[in-house]
Design an enzyme around this catalytic site. Structure first.
Site, PDB file in Angstrom:
ATOM      1  N   ARG A 264     113.022  14.691  82.207  1.00  0.00           N
ATOM      2  CA  ARG A 264     114.270  15.211  81.302  1.00  0.00           C
ATOM      3  C   ARG A 264     115.049  13.914  80.733  1.00  0.00           C
ATOM      4  NH1 ARG A 264     117.862  19.683  84.293  1.00  0.00           N
ATOM      5  NH2 ARG A 264     116.936  21.071  82.660  1.00  0.00           N
TER       6      ARG A 264
ATOM      7  N   ARG B  95     124.539  18.156  88.316  1.00  0.00           N
ATOM      8  CA  ARG B  95     123.342  18.016  88.992  1.00  0.00           C
ATOM      9  C   ARG B  95     122.647  19.092  89.349  1.00  0.00           C
ATOM     10  NH1 ARG B  95     123.061  12.203  92.252  1.00  0.00           N
ATOM     11  NH2 ARG B  95     120.872  12.225  91.663  1.00  0.00           N
ATOM     12  N   SER B  96     121.427  19.171  89.907  1.00  0.00           N
ATOM     13  CA  SER B  96     120.927  20.548  90.203  1.00  0.00           C
ATOM     14  C   SER B  96     121.710  21.005  91.446  1.00  0.00           C
ATOM     15  CB  SER B  96     119.397  20.267  90.762  1.00  0.00           C
ATOM     16  OG  SER B  96     119.196  19.378  91.641  1.00  0.00           O
TER      17      SER B  96
ATOM     18  N   GLN C  52     126.523  12.693  86.865  1.00  0.00           N
ATOM     19  CA  GLN C  52     124.830  12.761  86.310  1.00  0.00           C
ATOM     20  C   GLN C  52     124.587  11.188  86.117  1.00  0.00           C
ATOM     21  OE1 GLN C  52     121.224  12.669  85.597  1.00  0.00           O
ATOM     22  NE2 GLN C  52     122.245  14.678  86.288  1.00  0.00           N
TER      23      GLN C  52
ATOM     24  N   HIS D 172     134.138  47.967  82.259  1.00  0.00           N
ATOM     25  CA  HIS D 172     133.671  46.861  81.553  1.00  0.00           C
ATOM     26  C   HIS D 172     132.301  46.430  82.114  1.00  0.00           C
ATOM     27  CE1 HIS D 172     134.940  42.488  80.645  1.00  0.00           C
ATOM     28  NE2 HIS D 172     134.151  42.673  79.874  1.00  0.00           N
TER      29      HIS D 172
ATOM     30  N   ALA E 101     140.546  37.982  82.254  1.00  0.00           N
ATOM     31  CA  ALA E 101     139.698  37.341  80.967  1.00  0.00           C
ATOM     32  C   ALA E 101     140.543  36.742  79.937  1.00  0.00           C
ATOM     33  CB  ALA E 101     138.952  38.470  80.312  1.00  0.00           C
TER      34      ALA E 101
ATOM     35  N   LYS F   4     138.843  33.476  74.833  1.00  0.00           N
ATOM     36  CA  LYS F   4     140.209  34.548  74.505  1.00  0.00           C
ATOM     37  C   LYS F   4     141.240  33.686  74.584  1.00  0.00           C
ATOM     38  CE  LYS F   4     137.295  38.540  75.976  1.00  0.00           C
ATOM     39  NZ  LYS F   4     136.996  39.403  77.029  1.00  0.00           N
TER      40      LYS F   4
ATOM     41  N   ARG G 238     121.375  21.792  86.133  1.00  0.00           N
ATOM     42  CA  ARG G 238     122.318  21.147  85.429  1.00  0.00           C
ATOM     43  C   ARG G 238     122.705  22.064  84.213  1.00  0.00           C
ATOM     44  NH1 ARG G 238     120.213  15.544  82.742  1.00  0.00           N
ATOM     45  NH2 ARG G 238     118.955  15.596  84.655  1.00  0.00           N
TER      46      ARG G 238
END
Length: 436
Positions: free
Chosen positions: A72, A94-95, A102, A166, A249, A278, A307
């Protein structure tokens, strides 16, 4: 950081004048780095592009001498890829943690850290002293992150959900593999709401069954569904020592919701989730998660697997820098005026049609009853190039959030942030032509 010598190329007075112009041009960018807060006045697009370019050039994929042999390495086939990601092809995180720097992406890591600092300053301008992260996923998936964090930190295994029709939060619960206990709504005039005592009873039942519940409340939704009483729910959750996640939201764009949040934060609120599109007028794809609990925000960031794309975060940053606090507050003011106009026009229309302007609780949306198929009316509006209205039948238990029969067939129309006055006028005018 940059060190170049122009001495002797032009007269000294011209050299100083040129440096003055350059420094003045770069001052707003410099202020972003130094102050790490939302600017009062928006920054123009060209400066924002330069700012993003400057940061993205710090990532290792821009190093012409870099030897890249990993699986990667931000390799992209088309220049379009780089443009769409604003140059942050390595993404963010990072993972093991969304907010961890990173190593291959110094610029993207700085960009993300700055975004979160600026986002927190934005909330502070609105009266919310919170810790915040911009997430690279929309509201529903951001709720999933919060629930996953609640399960890990507190052992929560069942979600108390005051019923709102929803799909996103319902799917969010399913996505993380938690069980759900729905708390039914009741009808009060034209309004649909969930009594807080029923929520408390649901919590008691789950605790008696040996479960560890958390509450997912709803602050913003389409009327006739009321906002949940998040302040009382926060008090209940504090009393029972259980997590409380709020789906807000589009809560940031109106003071009605902000005041509720300020009061609720005095009690038990573990996290609030809002949408970037929104509230901040970004393309769809990003979320905003905020809380007074810094440790829980950290736990949420740890819940993200792998990631992430930087693009939704860049979009959030661009909106914050482009609008600035002054322009955002003006948009908030305009939204309030737009809602007032929508109410007036729909109220007048209801008198002409013999319908009813419904008495509902929402600073964003309004409802008018109709005497024919509301779904068909909404479809006609769509064909007339009006997007956004919802047509709900009184027998549609999902649409109206009520498991009984609602009092009216109705149309819902919105006056959300960024709406144009002419769109409100034209949409109601076209609705009138359909109804009369």
């Amino acid at each position: 950081m940059l060190d170049f010598n122009i001495e002797g190329l032009i007269p000294k007075n011209m050299e100083k004048r040129g440096e003055l112009v350059l420094n003045e041009y770069l001052k707003e960018i410099e202020d972003v780095f130094n102050h790490r807060k939302i600017p009062e006045n928006g920054i123009d697009d060209e400066k924002i592009k330069l700012f993003l370019k400057f940061l993205s050039m710090m990532d290792t994929d821009k190093d012409p001498k870099s030897v890249r042999i990993g699986e990667r390495e931000a390799r992209t086939y088309s220049k379009i890829h780089e443009e769409l990601s604003s140059g942050f092809c390595h993404g963010i995180g990072r993972s093991g943690n969304l907010v961890d720097p990173q190593p291959k992406a110094s610029g993207a890591s700085i960009m993300y850290a700055l975004t979160n600092k600026i986002l927190e300053s934005f909330f502070k301008q609105l009266g919310l002293n919170v810790h915040a992260i911009a997430t690279p996923i929309s509201t529903g998936m951001s709720i999933s992150l919060c629930l996953s964090a609640a399960r890990k930190k507190y052992g929560s295994n069942v979600v108390i959900y005051p019923y709102a029709s929803h799909k996103s939060p319902i799917k969010a619960v399913s996505f993380v593999g938690m069980n759900m206990r729905l708390v039914e709504t009741v009808l009060d005039g034209d309004r649909v709401y969930v009594p807080v005592e029923d929520i408390e009873n649901a919590i008691k039942k789950e605790i008696e069954l040996g479960n560890r519940p958390c509450v997912l409340s709803t602050l913003t939704f389409f009327p006739p569904r009321n906002s949940d009483d998040i302040v009382e729910i926060a008090k209940i959750c504090e009393n029972y020592d259980i997590p409380h996640i709020i789906n807000g939201a589009y809560a940031i764009q109106n003071n009605y919701y902000l005041e509720k949040l300020k009061k609720a934060f005095k009690y038990r609120v573990d996290a609030v989730v809002s949408s970037s599109d929104k509230n901040l007028l970004t393309p769809i794809g990003g979320g905003l998660v905020y809380s007074t609990d810094a440790e829980f925000i950290k736990e949420i960031s740890l819940s993200y697997p792998g990631r992430a794309s930087a693009t939704p975060v860049v979009n959030t940053l661009v909106s914050l820098l482009s609008m600035g606090s002054k322009n955002y507050l003006e948009l908030v003011k305009n939204q309030k005026n737009s809602k007032k106009l929508l109410d007036e026009l729909l109220n007048d229309l209801s008198k002409k049609t013999g319908g009813k302007f419904l008495d509902v609780e929402s600073p964003i949306a309004s409802c008018i009853s109709v005497n024919s198929d509301p779904v068909e009316i909404a479809a006609k509006l769509y064909n007339l190039r009006v997007t956004g209205p919802r047509g709900i039948k009184k027998t549609d238990h999902f649409g109206n959030c009520y498991l009984g029969t609602y009092t009216h067939d109705y149309i819902v129309m919105n006056a959300a942030i960024g709406v144009r006055t002419e769109d409100i006028v034209n949409s109601v005018s076209k609705l009138e032509k359909i109804l009369l």
